[in-house]
Design a protein around this motif. Structure first.
Motif, short mmCIF file in Angstrom:
data_model
loop_
_atom_site.label_atom_id
_atom_site.label_comp_id
_atom_site.label_asym_id
_atom_site.label_seq_id
_atom_site.Cartn_x
_atom_site.Cartn_y
_atom_site.Cartn_z
N ALA A 165 2.12 49.33 25.16
CA ALA A 165 3.25 49.21 24.29
C ALA A 165 3.38 50.59 23.39
N THR A 166 2.16 50.72 23.00
CA THR A 166 2.15 51.89 22.03
C THR A 166 2.67 53.44 22.42
N VAL A 167 2.04 53.58 23.64
CA VAL A 167 2.71 54.61 24.48
C VAL A 167 4.20 54.52 24.77
N ILE A 168 4.65 53.44 25.23
CA ILE A 168 6.04 53.06 25.46
C ILE A 168 6.83 53.49 24.23
N THR A 169 6.38 53.02 23.27
CA THR A 169 7.03 53.02 21.95
C THR A 169 7.33 54.47 21.58
N GLU A 170 5.94 55.04 21.45
CA GLU A 170 6.00 56.47 20.83
C GLU A 170 6.63 57.70 21.76
N PHE A 171 6.52 57.39 23.16
CA PHE A 171 7.15 58.62 24.04
C PHE A 171 8.38 57.94 24.82
N GLN A 172 9.02 57.10 23.99
CA GLN A 172 10.19 56.40 25.00
C GLN A 172 11.06 57.54 25.49
N ASP A 173 11.48 58.54 24.86
CA ASP A 173 12.41 59.60 25.34
C ASP A 173 11.88 60.38 26.42
N LYS A 231 6.04 54.48 36.85
CA LYS A 231 4.34 54.35 36.89
C LYS A 231 3.89 55.73 36.62
N GLU A 232 4.35 56.79 37.52
CA GLU A 232 3.75 58.19 37.22
C GLU A 232 3.91 58.78 35.86
N PRO A 233 5.23 58.69 35.13
CA PRO A 233 5.42 59.22 33.70
C PRO A 233 4.43 58.51 32.76
N LEU A 234 4.40 57.14 32.82
CA LEU A 234 3.33 56.28 32.21
C LEU A 234 1.82 56.67 32.24
N PHE A 235 1.67 56.87 33.54
CA PHE A 235 0.03 57.30 33.76
C PHE A 235 -0.14 58.75 33.04
N ASP A 236 0.81 59.64 33.32
CA ASP A 236 0.73 60.79 32.57
C ASP A 236 0.40 60.73 31.18
N HIS A 237 1.29 59.73 30.45
CA HIS A 237 1.07 59.74 28.93
C HIS A 237 -0.08 58.92 28.61
N LEU A 238 -0.61 57.96 29.57
CA LEU A 238 -1.73 57.31 29.05
C LEU A 238 -2.82 58.32 29.29
N ARG A 239 -3.10 59.27 30.38
CA ARG A 239 -3.90 60.30 30.55
C ARG A 239 -4.14 61.02 28.98
N LYS A 240 -2.84 61.63 28.68
CA LYS A 240 -2.71 62.35 27.51
C LYS A 240 -3.34 61.83 26.17
N THR A 241 -3.02 60.42 26.11
CA THR A 241 -3.24 59.93 24.74
C THR A 241 -4.77 59.42 24.89
N THR A 248 7.60 43.04 24.88
CA THR A 248 7.08 41.88 25.54
C THR A 248 5.63 42.28 25.53
N LEU A 249 5.21 43.59 25.78
CA LEU A 249 3.56 43.62 25.82
C LEU A 249 2.96 43.35 24.18
N GLU A 250 3.71 43.72 23.40
CA GLU A 250 3.34 43.55 21.93
C GLU A 250 3.34 41.79 21.56
N GLN A 251 4.08 41.18 22.13
CA GLN A 251 4.07 39.73 21.87
C GLN A 251 3.28 38.69 22.72
#
Length: 171
Positions: free
Chosen positions: A10-18, A102-112, A56-59
């Motif tokens: 949820a944090t990654v989605i919120t911070e890197f939404q654009d 999935k792929e963009p999310l995985f990239d941001h999860l790896r970075k963070t 949804t993930l936050e709740q």
């Protein structure tokens, strides 16, 4: 892992939404065989999906999409799937709406989370499980909507094929 929610998703989605949105749309475009006129629809649906997924993930405390906390997100995916049926998309193209993120999310999860490979692996596995469930849900809704269309068409054909017998002139 199981049905436990991702701690950082949820944090990654919120911070890197654009950035996620742009990476998602690029990945989605490469998976579809459609004209560019659909891109506005995809963008609008994706812009609606990302914040709803983060909320949804936050709740919720789980990635079990059958739980009541996931109702609004399931409704959005159902709308997307039903629209894709009417537009002539395949079930795979419909599910790729979810899978392409999935792929963009995985990239941001790896970075963070880069300094902790165990945590990165757990987060990616949990995220992958969640997105597999969401993608399969789109296919399930797609199939049900397609079956409804086929049933309606069968009924319409039956009505057309009912013979008309003339009782007398003009009747």
């Amino acid at each position: 892992m199981g049905n436990t929610k991702s701690a950082h998703l949820a944090t990654v989605i919120t911070e890197f939404q654009d950035q996620l949105l742009e990476g998602w749309l690029v990945g989605l475009a490469s998976r579809l065989r459609r004209d560019k006129s659909m891109s506005a629809d995809f963008r609008a649906q994706a812009e609606q999906f990302l914040p709803l997924l983060a909320a949804t993930l936050e709740q919720t405390n789980s990635i079990d999409i059958d739980e009541p906390g996931w109702t609004e997100l399931r409704q959005l995916l159902a709308q997307v799937s039903q629209l894709r049926v009417r537009q002539g998309f395949s079930p795979i193209e419909t599910a790729n709406f979810v899978f392409a993120l999935k792929e963009p999310l995985f990239d941001h999860l790896r970075k963070t989370l880069g300094d902790n490979p165990v945590q990165v692996g757990e987060e990616i596995a949990t995220t992958s499980t969640l997105f597999d469930k969401l993608g399969l849900y789109t296919i399930e809704v797609y199939q049900k909507a397609r079956e409804q269309i086929i049933l309606r068409q069968q009924q319409e054909l039956l009505e057309l094929s009912t013979p008309v017998v003339q009782l007398w002139h003009n009747v």
